[in-house]
Design a protein around this motif. Sequence first.
Motif, short mmCIF file in Angstrom:
data_model
loop_
_atom_site.label_atom_id
_atom_site.label_comp_id
_atom_site.label_asym_id
_atom_site.label_seq_id
_atom_site.Cartn_x
_atom_site.Cartn_y
_atom_site.Cartn_z
N TYR A 15 -4.13 -0.02 9.04
CA TYR A 15 -3.29 -0.59 8.68
C TYR A 15 -2.63 -0.62 7.31
O TYR A 15 -1.54 -0.86 7.13
CB TYR A 15 -4.09 -1.66 7.95
N ALA A 16 -2.74 0.70 6.81
CA ALA A 16 -1.35 1.60 5.83
C ALA A 16 -0.31 1.56 6.46
O ALA A 16 0.51 1.66 5.84
CB ALA A 16 -2.55 3.52 6.02
N ILE A 17 -0.43 2.03 7.79
CA ILE A 17 1.20 2.14 8.37
C ILE A 17 2.29 0.65 8.48
O ILE A 17 2.91 0.98 8.24
CB ILE A 17 0.85 2.71 9.82
N MET A 18 1.30 -0.37 8.72
CA MET A 18 1.41 -1.69 9.04
C MET A 18 2.31 -1.93 6.99
O MET A 18 2.72 -2.15 7.11
CB MET A 18 0.62 -2.54 9.49
N ALA A 19 1.37 -1.69 6.17
CA ALA A 19 1.64 -1.98 4.87
C ALA A 19 2.35 -1.16 3.96
O ALA A 19 3.13 -1.38 3.45
CB ALA A 19 0.30 -1.06 3.66
N LEU A 20 3.09 -0.01 4.87
CA LEU A 20 3.80 1.05 4.54
C LEU A 20 4.97 0.30 4.93
O LEU A 20 6.26 0.12 4.04
CB LEU A 20 3.69 2.43 4.83
N ILE A 235 0.31 -10.82 7.04
CA ILE A 235 1.61 -10.57 5.53
C ILE A 235 0.88 -9.89 4.67
O ILE A 235 1.26 -9.23 3.97
CB ILE A 235 2.72 -11.51 5.74
N VAL A 236 -0.70 -11.13 4.69
CA VAL A 236 -1.34 -11.32 3.23
C VAL A 236 -2.19 -10.03 3.56
O VAL A 236 -2.31 -9.84 1.99
CB VAL A 236 -2.54 -12.80 3.62
N ILE A 237 -2.75 -9.11 4.68
CA ILE A 237 -3.57 -7.67 4.34
C ILE A 237 -2.69 -7.49 3.99
O ILE A 237 -2.90 -6.31 2.62
CB ILE A 237 -4.12 -8.13 5.43
N GLY A 238 -1.00 -7.23 4.15
CA GLY A 238 0.00 -6.49 3.75
C GLY A 238 0.15 -6.58 2.15
O GLY A 238 -0.10 -5.48 1.60
N LEU A 239 0.26 -7.37 1.69
CA LEU A 239 0.69 -7.74 0.33
C LEU A 239 -0.83 -7.24 -0.57
O LEU A 239 -0.67 -6.66 -1.73
CB LEU A 239 1.10 -9.27 -0.07
N ALA A 240 -1.85 -7.67 0.05
CA ALA A 240 -3.48 -6.95 -0.75
C ALA A 240 -3.45 -5.94 -0.71
O ALA A 240 -3.60 -5.47 -1.83
CB ALA A 240 -4.36 -7.66 0.36
N SER A 241 -2.95 -5.28 0.76
CA SER A 241 -3.11 -3.60 0.51
C SER A 241 -2.04 -3.38 -0.60
O SER A 241 -2.56 -2.27 -1.39
CB SER A 241 -3.17 -3.36 1.84
N ILE A 242 -0.76 -3.54 -0.71
CA ILE A 242 -0.01 -2.81 -1.49
C ILE A 242 -0.31 -3.54 -2.89
O ILE A 242 -0.20 -2.78 -4.21
CB ILE A 242 1.22 -3.94 -1.83
N ILE A 243 -1.01 -4.66 -3.30
CA ILE A 243 -1.30 -5.34 -4.57
C ILE A 243 -2.51 -4.62 -5.40
O ILE A 243 -2.12 -3.85 -6.07
CB ILE A 243 -1.12 -6.72 -5.03
N ILE A 244 -3.03 -4.19 -4.72
CA ILE A 244 -4.60 -3.50 -4.86
C ILE A 244 -4.11 -1.97 -5.12
O ILE A 244 -4.69 -1.63 -6.56
CB ILE A 244 -4.94 -3.51 -3.42
N GLY A 245 -3.44 -1.09 -4.55
CA GLY A 245 -2.91 -0.01 -4.64
C GLY A 245 -2.27 0.16 -6.04
O GLY A 245 -2.56 0.90 -6.76
N GLU A 246 -0.73 -0.49 -5.96
CA GLU A 246 -0.26 -0.45 -7.35
C GLU A 246 -1.32 -0.86 -8.05
O GLU A 246 -0.69 -0.37 -9.41
CB GLU A 246 1.23 -1.74 -7.62
N ALA A 247 -1.99 -2.16 -8.23
CA ALA A 247 -2.88 -2.27 -9.56
C ALA A 247 -3.94 -1.01 -10.13
O ALA A 247 -3.75 -1.10 -11.08
CB ALA A 247 -3.51 -3.57 -8.76
N LEU A 248 -3.71 -0.50 -8.71
CA LEU A 248 -5.37 0.75 -9.12
C LEU A 248 -4.38 2.16 -9.93
O LEU A 248 -4.98 2.81 -10.23
CB LEU A 248 -6.44 1.29 -8.17
N PHE A 249 -3.19 2.40 -8.79
CA PHE A 249 -2.78 3.70 -8.72
C PHE A 249 -1.26 4.33 -9.72
O PHE A 249 -0.91 4.22 -9.41
CB PHE A 249 -2.71 3.96 -7.53
N LEU A 263 -3.91 4.11 0.25
CA LEU A 263 -5.02 3.92 -0.82
C LEU A 263 -5.40 2.27 -1.08
O LEU A 263 -6.39 1.99 -0.61
CB LEU A 263 -5.31 4.57 -1.96
N GLY A 264 -4.61 1.81 -1.35
CA GLY A 264 -4.56 -0.19 -1.05
C GLY A 264 -5.14 -0.45 -0.07
O GLY A 264 -5.62 -1.74 0.17
N ALA A 265 -4.48 -0.47 1.41
CA ALA A 265 -4.83 -0.24 2.63
C ALA A 265 -6.72 -0.50 2.74
O ALA A 265 -6.94 -0.98 3.28
CB ALA A 265 -4.30 0.22 3.50
N VAL A 266 -6.82 1.00 2.39
CA VAL A 266 -7.71 1.48 2.82
C VAL A 266 -9.37 0.82 2.27
O VAL A 266 -10.27 0.79 2.34
CB VAL A 266 -8.34 2.79 2.14
N ILE A 267 -8.57 0.33 0.60
CA ILE A 267 -10.02 0.22 -0.23
C ILE A 267 -10.02 -1.58 0.23
O ILE A 267 -11.08 -1.67 -0.04
CB ILE A 267 -9.23 0.25 -1.76
#
Length: 328
Positions: A15-20, A235-249, A263-267
């Motif tokens: 899913y990280a590939i999708m999030a990219l 699309i929500v999963i992708g955005l969640a991955s981006i937002i989580i990753g940006e907030a943490l890293f 990393l956001g997608a994995v988390i």
Amino acid sequence: MFISLFGAVESGFIYAIMALGVYLTFRVLDFPDLTVEGSFVTGASVAAFSIVQGIPPIVATVLALFAGFIAGCITGLLHTKGKINSLLSGILMMTALYSINLRIMDQPTLSLLNETTIFDQLKAAWANTGIDAALNGLLGAVGLEKFPATWSILIVMVIVAFIIKFLTDYYLKTEVGLATRAIGDNKKMIRSLSANTDNLIIVGVGISNSFVALAGALIAQLGGFSDVNMGLGLIVIGLASIIIGEALFGTKTVVRATLAVILGAVIYRIIVTLALRVDFLETGDMKLITAVIVVIALVTPKIVQGRREKMRRAQKRQQLKAGGEGRA
């Protein structure tokens, strides 16, 4: 417990590939592209249909990638040449892809359980390496549960995800990539410099959806089926991955931002897996869990920033007050 988390990390890197891909449109191009909910299924359906027809899995996966690229380019054409709103362009293409995906599979769900997928070939090639036994022995030595299957999928998916990350980093640092990034910041300025913004948008959206379709093809082969509704809420999963990753890293550089997305997608997958283990939550609550995760990821940084701002103001008032007393 370990097996569940292992599966979450495994699917998380896919899913990280999708999030990219979502990152390229939403963050780089500032293009709210809903095509991804259709192109994800397109990738899955093209790969599944191709494998059923006897095409080698690796070729089927590449065909899925190109199918996603074409779908994204059409969305870009609708927006740039057809002068249709970017959001509406994505919705129209997503709607059209639903019927196209049904045509490709000729049924709502296409099973791959009796077919050889790219992961079956990977496991077969991996079986004689002895790496699984070594890793499971290491887990046993530290008192963790042994994983009964193979580590090959996880290791290869980590490699594939980071290859795509490095290719994305390289692309965004090229002259074309820099112009693409500038479009998201100020399209009018780039247009005034005689850059062909239409072509850049078309290619950018195409690349984004090729990543999404690739992820769809891999998920279909991992799960053993392709379903016409498997892209709902993606699309929500992708955005969640981006937002989580940006907030943490953080997002100070492109390299750091794309790493944060992975990393956001994995988390995100780990959080969902842990949430579903709570007694009162069921599998059908996944969309609700996703929505709650996104809300928390969006609200928490603002709350923290607001508190920091209040603390800075309070410290400034104290310093001013101390300075006034000193002069008196």
